[in-house]
Design a protein around this motif. Sequence first.
Motif, short mmCIF file in Angstrom:
data_model
loop_
_atom_site.label_atom_id
_atom_site.label_comp_id
_atom_site.label_asym_id
_atom_site.label_seq_id
_atom_site.Cartn_x
_atom_site.Cartn_y
_atom_site.Cartn_z
N LEU A 3 20.39 -4.66 16.40
CA LEU A 3 20.16 -3.33 15.86
C LEU A 3 18.80 -2.81 16.33
O LEU A 3 17.81 -3.54 16.30
CB LEU A 3 20.14 -3.36 14.33
CG LEU A 3 21.42 -3.71 13.60
CD1 LEU A 3 21.14 -3.82 12.12
CD2 LEU A 3 22.47 -2.65 13.86
N GLY A 4 18.76 -1.56 16.74
CA GLY A 4 17.49 -0.93 17.07
C GLY A 4 16.82 -0.44 15.79
O GLY A 4 17.45 0.25 14.99
N VAL A 5 15.57 -0.82 15.59
CA VAL A 5 14.83 -0.46 14.38
C VAL A 5 13.56 0.28 14.78
O VAL A 5 12.69 -0.30 15.45
CB VAL A 5 14.46 -1.73 13.56
CG1 VAL A 5 13.65 -1.36 12.33
CG2 VAL A 5 15.72 -2.50 13.19
N LEU A 6 13.46 1.54 14.38
CA LEU A 6 12.22 2.28 14.58
C LEU A 6 11.33 2.00 13.38
O LEU A 6 11.75 2.18 12.23
CB LEU A 6 12.46 3.79 14.71
CG LEU A 6 11.17 4.57 14.97
CD1 LEU A 6 10.74 4.43 16.43
CD2 LEU A 6 11.33 6.03 14.62
N ASP A 73 9.73 -3.78 21.25
CA ASP A 73 10.66 -3.94 22.36
C ASP A 73 10.81 -2.67 23.18
O ASP A 73 11.18 -2.74 24.35
CB ASP A 73 12.03 -4.38 21.83
CG ASP A 73 11.94 -5.71 21.11
OD1 ASP A 73 11.66 -6.72 21.78
OD2 ASP A 73 12.10 -5.73 19.88
N ASP A 74 10.53 -1.54 22.56
CA ASP A 74 10.65 -0.28 23.29
C ASP A 74 9.68 0.73 22.70
O ASP A 74 9.60 0.89 21.48
CB ASP A 74 12.08 0.26 23.23
CG ASP A 74 12.38 1.31 24.28
OD1 ASP A 74 11.49 1.61 25.11
OD2 ASP A 74 13.50 1.83 24.28
N SER A 102 15.83 7.71 20.07
CA SER A 102 15.95 6.31 20.48
C SER A 102 17.33 5.73 20.21
O SER A 102 17.68 4.69 20.73
CB SER A 102 14.91 5.46 19.74
OG SER A 102 15.23 5.37 18.35
N GLY A 103 18.10 6.40 19.37
CA GLY A 103 19.38 5.85 18.96
C GLY A 103 19.22 4.71 17.97
O GLY A 103 20.14 3.90 17.80
N ALA A 104 18.07 4.64 17.31
CA ALA A 104 17.82 3.57 16.33
C ALA A 104 18.90 3.60 15.25
O ALA A 104 19.30 4.67 14.80
CB ALA A 104 16.44 3.74 15.70
N ARG A 105 19.33 2.45 14.87
CA ARG A 105 20.30 2.36 13.77
C ARG A 105 19.60 2.36 12.42
O ARG A 105 20.19 2.73 11.41
CB ARG A 105 21.12 1.06 13.91
CG ARG A 105 22.03 1.01 15.10
CD ARG A 105 23.38 1.67 14.87
NE ARG A 105 24.05 1.25 13.65
CZ ARG A 105 24.79 0.16 13.52
NH1 ARG A 105 24.98 -0.64 14.54
NH2 ARG A 105 25.36 -0.12 12.36
#
Length: 193
Positions: A3-6, A73-74, A102-105
């Motif tokens: 999962l992408g986490v901002l 990571d980004d 970012s498309g963070a989930r």
Amino acid sequence: MALGVLVDANVLYSRTLRDWLFLLKLRSDAAMFTVYATEDIIAEVLYRLRRDNPDRPGRFIAGIHDRIVANIDDRITDFQIDGSYPGGDPDDAHVHAAAVASGARILLTDDSGFIDLPDEEIEQLPYEIHTCDSFFVLVDDVAPTVVSDVATEQHAYWTSKPNAIDVVTALERAGCPAFANRVRGHMSSLGLD
């Protein structure tokens, strides 16, 4: 797929929350989640650290900056503030814009400007909002062994420091009472209580 986490500045500002976030990510080999931030978010962390620690040497702030940058990571750089943030604080609009771009989930924040949004507005967002407490509990639900390993590591590190508080108390003070209770359980089962 991870999962992408901002991660918002209020999370990265806290040493306790920052350490747990990065250690959980690292111990899971970033298989559960990856961490995103923006220059704006990092700058806010550094500004607040300097404001709250005016007498600390430059290497103190630089060291925290370097640890944050090394563990994200980004770095999200391409986002537009377009007026779609439903909250009332215009200072939160850049965080929303970066989460969308970012498309963070997940947006990981303890900011009331996000947490206190009405449920119908939260449901319209393209990402989930989690506090550190709810997110860390979610990680424990999925990977309790990872949490147990980090708890053991944190316990060993902090018990070697003079006048250090225990990891459970540190988590409670950082606003993670439910997760602190989970960690207490792990530590009890390991005989570290």
